[in-house]
Design an enzyme around this catalytic site. Structure first.
Site, PDB file in Angstrom:
ATOM      1  CB  SER A 160    -112.846 -16.346  27.753  1.00  0.00           C
ATOM      2  OG  SER A 160    -113.271 -16.420  26.410  1.00  0.00           O
ATOM      3  CG  ASP A 211    -108.503 -23.123  24.285  1.00  0.00           C
ATOM      4  OD1 ASP A 211    -108.753 -22.981  23.078  1.00  0.00           O
ATOM      5  OD2 ASP A 211    -108.567 -22.193  25.110  1.00  0.00           O
ATOM      6  CG  HIS A 238    -112.160 -21.285  25.673  1.00  0.00           C
ATOM      7  ND1 HIS A 238    -110.943 -20.637  25.584  1.00  0.00           N
ATOM      8  CD2 HIS A 238    -113.090 -20.317  25.878  1.00  0.00           C
ATOM      9  CE1 HIS A 238    -111.125 -19.337  25.736  1.00  0.00           C
ATOM     10  NE2 HIS A 238    -112.419 -19.116  25.916  1.00  0.00           N
TER      11      HIS A 238
END
Length: 260
Positions: A160, A211, A238
């Site tokens: 991320s 995700d 995610h």
């Protein structure tokens, strides 16, 4: 009559004792199984036995907080021959503690890898640093981290938000990495396909099948890396490493084992 009542009382007492034993026996058997389990034995694939965690602050400017885990006779700061070091970054809502709590650091240490997780500047126990305001500064920051931690050609795991650090480093210093594991990183669309095609670093693109945004978006760009493979974690969002840690660990270890 008194004799009959006495026998009835004995029968009721016996029935009560039998009921108590029936209820207590399964609990006793469960405790016995727990007592016979190996220390540190948790979920399948997590080798936490005899694990020793170590934290510290990497010297230099900026100072960087890190943590690593060693198991058994393996000393911290070392890896088994033929196994690369592994450096873990983290997402915006997390810190290096995430990788220790998941058992990731202990698992890799048990497999002979030196695994280190850091707190990025301004997160956890690492102070903010002005140098990371630019992509060039973030490349210099990771150069500094690798030097201070004594990590030569590690595998870089980047989920991320940490893509803002890992992607410019990959494109500028790909030869300094033994492998790259992006986990739905941000910032992938900031670079042209041609720049990705120049990178020869072995890459495992990881994301959860639930995700619907960053995972598929990152794949569109990262698939231009010539030496990539893809692993999709089922029933995971995610932060797929949190939703399905065993599947995440399995994919990561499989990738690490095939690196030369």
């Amino acid at each position: 009559m008194p004799l009959a009542r006495g026998r009835l009382g004995l029968l009721l007492l016996g029935a009560l004792l039998a009921l108590v034993l029936y209820l207590l026996l399964p609990a006793a058997q469960h405790e016995q199984r727990l007592a016979g389990a190996r220390p540190g034995e948790g979920k399948r694939g997590q080798r936490a036995a005899n694990a020793t965690a170590r934290t510290g602050m990497a010297a230099g400017e900026p100072p960087v907080f890190y943590r690593e885990v060693s198991t058994g006779p393996q000393a911290s700061g070392t890896a088994s021959p033929g196994r690369p070091d592994v450096l873990f970054l983290h997402g915006q809502a997390f810190t290096s503690k995430t990788w220790e709590a998941l058992g990731t650091l202990a698992l890799l240490a048990g497999e002979g890898y030196r695994a280190v997780a850091i707190d990025l500047p301004g997160y956890g126990d690492s102070p903010p640093a002005e140098m990371v305001a630019t992509a060039q500064g973030r490349v210099a920051f990771l150069d500094h981290v690798l030097q201070e931690l004594g990590m030569w050609r590690p595998v870089l795991v980047s989920p991320s938000m940490s893509g803002r650090f890992a992607l410019p480093f990959l494109l500028a210093r790909g030869d300094r990495l033994a492998g790259f594991v992006p986990v739905a990183p941000v910032g992938t669309k900031d670079y042209a396909a041609e720049r990705y095609r120049r990178v020869q670093t072995p890459t495992l693109i990881l994301y959860g099948d639930r995700d619907a945004s960053l995972g598929p978006q990152a794949l569109q760009s990262l698939q231009h890396l010539p030496r990539h493979r893809v692993a999709v974690v089922p029933d995971a969002g995610h932060a797929c490493y949190l939703d399905k840690p065993e599947d995440f660990h399995r994919a990561l270890l499989g990738f690490l084992r095939q690196l030369k």
